[in-house]
Design a protein around this motif. Structure first.
Motif, PDB file in Angstrom:
ATOM      1  N   LYS A  79       0.846  -1.199   0.000  1.00 46.56           N
ATOM      2  CA  LYS A  79       0.000   0.000   0.000  1.00 46.56           C
ATOM      3  C   LYS A  79       0.878   1.244   0.000  1.00 46.56           C
ATOM      4  N   PHE A  80       0.374   2.321  -0.568  1.00 45.47           N
ATOM      5  CA  PHE A  80       1.102   3.584  -0.635  1.00 45.47           C
ATOM      6  C   PHE A  80       1.502   4.079   0.751  1.00 45.47           C
ATOM      7  N   ASP A  81       0.677   3.804   1.723  1.00 51.43           N
ATOM      8  CA  ASP A  81       0.935   4.243   3.096  1.00 51.43           C
ATOM      9  C   ASP A  81       2.280   3.732   3.621  1.00 51.43           C
ATOM     10  N   LEU A  82       2.732   2.593   3.115  1.00 54.64           N
ATOM     11  CA  LEU A  82       4.026   2.040   3.534  1.00 54.64           C
ATOM     12  C   LEU A  82       5.205   2.861   3.005  1.00 54.64           C
ATOM     13  N   PHE A  83       4.957   3.724   2.016  1.00 60.77           N
ATOM     14  CA  PHE A  83       6.023   4.463   1.341  1.00 60.77           C
ATOM     15  C   PHE A  83       5.987   5.971   1.603  1.00 60.77           C
ATOM     16  N   LYS A  84       4.805   6.537   1.810  1.00 67.93           N
ATOM     17  CA  LYS A  84       4.654   7.990   1.736  1.00 67.93           C
ATOM     18  C   LYS A  84       5.425   8.791   2.778  1.00 67.93           C
ATOM     19  N   ASN A  85       5.629   8.281   3.963  1.00 67.88           N
ATOM     20  CA  ASN A  85       6.295   9.067   5.011  1.00 67.88           C
ATOM     21  C   ASN A  85       7.706   8.577   5.332  1.00 67.88           C
ATOM     22  N   ARG A  86       8.266   7.794   4.447  1.00 68.78           N
ATOM     23  CA  ARG A  86       9.621   7.281   4.669  1.00 68.78           C
ATOM     24  C   ARG A  86      10.461   7.607   3.440  1.00 68.78           C
ATOM     25  N   ALA A  87      11.416   8.501   3.608  1.00 70.10           N
ATOM     26  CA  ALA A  87      12.194   9.033   2.484  1.00 70.10           C
ATOM     27  C   ALA A  87      12.873   7.930   1.673  1.00 70.10           C
ATOM     28  N   ASN A  88      13.458   6.939   2.343  1.00 71.61           N
ATOM     29  CA  ASN A  88      14.160   5.887   1.602  1.00 71.61           C
ATOM     30  C   ASN A  88      13.186   5.066   0.750  1.00 71.61           C
ATOM     31  N   ARG A  89      12.010   4.794   1.269  1.00 78.47           N
ATOM     32  CA  ARG A  89      11.015   4.035   0.495  1.00 78.47           C
ATOM     33  C   ARG A  89      10.423   4.888  -0.622  1.00 78.47           C
ATOM     34  N   TRP A  90      10.176   6.155  -0.316  1.00 73.01           N
ATOM     35  CA  TRP A  90       9.617   7.072  -1.315  1.00 73.01           C
ATOM     36  C   TRP A  90      10.570   7.176  -2.504  1.00 73.01           C
ATOM     37  N   SER A  91      11.862   7.243  -2.245  1.00 69.97           N
ATOM     38  CA  SER A  91      12.835   7.359  -3.337  1.00 69.97           C
ATOM     39  C   SER A  91      12.820   6.114  -4.231  1.00 69.97           C
ATOM     40  N   LEU A  92      12.519   4.963  -3.669  1.00 71.28           N
ATOM     41  CA  LEU A  92      12.410   3.742  -4.479  1.00 71.28           C
ATOM     42  C   LEU A  92      11.266   3.849  -5.488  1.00 71.28           C
ATOM     43  N   LEU A  93      10.141   4.387  -5.040  1.00 74.15           N
ATOM     44  CA  LEU A  93       9.014   4.596  -5.959  1.00 74.15           C
ATOM     45  C   LEU A  93       9.376   5.614  -7.026  1.00 74.15           C
TER      46      LEU A  93
END
Length: 165
Positions: A79-93
């Motif tokens: 889910k997007f929620d797993l990525f939106k508030n974590r810079a390292n995960r957001w950069s992967l997207l």
């Protein structure tokens, strides 16, 4: 990983999808924010509809790469929620979506502000016949009058595009 089992087979492809000459390009779609037909006063203000052109075989590899690189082990769905508030995960997207990324030019996202859409529809319903009879959209006519009154100031004329369809 294809969706299989009794509850999926009625609406979905029972085997893993693959792109090719026989099947063409597979496109997966999903929505978020649907609260029913009542657009105003509900829990979520925005409706988002997204699509991605990717088959199950390629998607499985991309999802596994995201899981490995983001350190996501327990969630069944990404889910997007797993990525939106974590810079390292957001950069992967971002890397997947940017030019040259795995999903470059293969994703589409449509976002609707439900409150704005409802207000625009009400205005359209109330003014459509008047505008048609007068030959010029009310917004454009009011903007022209307002501009004439305030030529010395540079201001935006209206929040939304004013066009006739």
């Amino acid at each position: 990983m294809p969706l299989t089992g009794e509850k999926y087979t009625q609406l979905n492809q029972p085997e893993a999808t693959t792109d090719g000459a026989d099947h063409g390009r597979w496109v997966a779609c999903d929505e978020s924010g649907w609260d029913g037909e009542q657009l105003v006063g509900r829990q979520r203000r925005f409706l988002v509809y997204a699509s991605v052109a990717v088959d199950d075989v390629e998607a499985a590899a991309l999802i596994q790469t995201l899981r490995d690189q983001a350190g996501i082990r327990q969630a069944k769905e990404l889910k997007f929620d797993l990525f939106k508030n974590r810079a390292n995960r957001w950069s992967l997207l971002q890397q997947m979506w940017e030019p040259g990324g795995a999903l470059d030019d293969r994703c589409s996202v449509y976002v609707v502000d439900k409150e704005y859409a409802a207000a625009a529809k009400v205005i359209d319903l109330l003014l459509e016949e008047k505008e048609h009879d007068e030959g010029e959209p009310v917004c454009r006519r009011k903007a022209r009058v307002w501009r004439a009154r305030s030529r010395s100031k540079d201001r935006g004329l209206c929040a939304a595009p004013c066009s006739r369809s």
